[in-house]
Write an enzyme that holds these catalytic residues in place. Structure first.
Site, short mmCIF file in Angstrom:
data_model
loop_
_atom_site.label_atom_id
_atom_site.label_comp_id
_atom_site.label_asym_id
_atom_site.label_seq_id
_atom_site.Cartn_x
_atom_site.Cartn_y
_atom_site.Cartn_z
N ASP A 21 2.93 13.11 -6.99
CA ASP A 21 1.68 13.85 -6.96
C ASP A 21 0.59 13.02 -6.29
O ASP A 21 0.67 12.67 -5.13
CB ASP A 21 1.29 14.27 -8.38
N SER A 41 7.94 0.64 6.08
CA SER A 41 6.86 0.97 5.14
C SER A 41 5.78 -0.10 5.18
O SER A 41 6.07 -1.29 5.21
CB SER A 41 7.42 1.07 3.72
N HIS A 77 3.54 0.27 -2.53
CA HIS A 77 4.87 0.24 -3.14
C HIS A 77 5.67 -0.99 -2.72
O HIS A 77 6.70 -1.29 -3.33
CB HIS A 77 5.64 1.53 -2.82
#
Length: 373
Positions: free
Chosen positions: A230, A306, A165
């Site tokens: 998900d 992250s 991401h």
């Protein structure tokens, strides 16, 4: 063709580990016989637009129970998730389909709602790492900063492991991904000299970043297809290849053992949390829960961390020494409804046998060098 039963057989064969006997007191790295993931075909894609805003964290409402209750993907779905896009520095983009094979043990070579600002749990247990004696020494020296704002970890002479991401939002590449750079902390001398040798008479005033451009980036299609919900969070990882070697000691990747086999059930990682600009922040904590693809923990963290490599230190029986390995990538935050009670977790993507085989092949380009996880 191959369906769910084939996938289960594949994963069981890939994850066959050998744990130390109960009489062996040292937490020991398991031995894994990993599968082989090889490119099958590569297609040229249209150049991306680089119009997504960089996000420093990922949020998902799907917690441990949600992931555990999700149906297993089919064999064909797994192959699709492990196929990948490669972005080059000139802006060109390719898509590579892969095949998954299990080699015989003889090794004969036959193919076979956002509430994410609160990520501190009670007392802030993070440690800012100061001073070149720590920042420039292993393992802290393996942490690097991405120009998009995330953290990465050195895993080879020219490769950095990070979160997908940080490069791609699931639909589009982020602004700055084409000219992505990786920053290495180094001392900034008081006298302004650029000498590489640091002496006691020339103590650094502060640290600064030295930047190296990224040559190409690999992102699995499981992330691009899933868009961070998900199944997508299971594939929130990417590998960056630098234009030149970084000349620092790096940390190897390894297959993530079950949480119960981790030393003290604990993980460690260091990152550039955005609430402490310019500081490398180290933390460790216990693993609270796990699924096949994710580790759930409550390590204190803020956006910017992250992409940090989650690591543990265990005994390497073959080499007769202690060794740290990256077993996961810190991804982001999940706010979960646990039996009617809201609870939040920070989440790391586990390096499974399949992911190990993929990332290792990206690094080495030869599956024979990726047989033991």
């Amino acid at each position: 063709m191959a369906g769910l039963s084939t996938l289960i057989l594949l994963l069981c064969a890939a994850a066959k580990d050998v744990m130390p006997s109960s009489s062996h007191w040292k937490p020991t790295w398991p031995s894994y016989r990993v599968p082989v993931i090889l490119p099958q075909s590569t297609l040229n894609l249209d150049k991306p637009q680089f119009n997504a805003e960089a996000r420093l964290e990922v949020v998902s409402p799907c917690g441990p129970a949600c992931h555990k209750s999700s149906p297993l993907p089919t064999y064909e779905e797994v192959k699709n998730y492990l196929s990948y896009e490669t972005l080059y520095a000139n802006g060109s983009l390719t898509e590579t389909e892969v095949g998954i094979y299990i080699l015989s043990s003889s090794g004969d070579g036959s193919q076979g709602k956002s509430r994410t600002k609160r990520q501190i749990y009670g007392y802030d247990s993070r440690f800012s790492i100061f001073g070149k004696d720590f920042l420039l020494n292993y393992p802290f020296s393996t942490s690097v900063k991405l120009s998009t704002g995330c953290t990465g970890t050195l895993v080879a002479e020219k490769h950095v492991l990070t979160a997908a991401h940080c490069i791609h939002d699931g639909k589009s590449y982020v602004k700055g991904a084409q000219k992505l750079r990786v920053g290495f902390l180094k001392p900034k001398l008081k006298d302004g000299s650029k000498g590489a040798n640091i002496t006691n008479s020339a103590m650094p005033e502060k640290m600064k970043f030295q930047w190296i451009r990224v040559k190409r980036t690999h992102v699995p299609k499981g992330w691009i297809k899933g868009n961070a919900n998900d199944i997508g969070m299971d594939y929130d990882y990417a590998l960056l290849e630098l234009k030149k070697p970084h000349k620092r000691k790096f940390m190897k990747i390894g297959v993530s053992p079950p949480a119960r086999h981790l030393p003290g059930g604990r993980i460690h990682f260091s990152g550039y949390d955005n609430d402490r600009p310019g500081n490398l922040v180290y933390r460790f904590c216990d693993v609270k829960d796990e699924t096949y693809d994710l580790l759930y923990q409550q390590c204190d963290a803020q956006p910017g961390a992250s992409g940090s490599g989650v690591y543990v230190r265990m005994w390497k029986r073959q080499n007769h020494k202690w060794e740290r390995k990256i077993i996961g990538i810190f991804s982001g935050h999940q706010w979960v409804d646990m039996n009617g009670t809201p609870q939040d977790f920070n989440v790391a993507v586990r390096i499974t046998p399949l992911k190990y085989a993929q990332i290792c092949y990206w690094i080495k380009g030869n599956y024979l060098d990726c047989r033991e996880g």
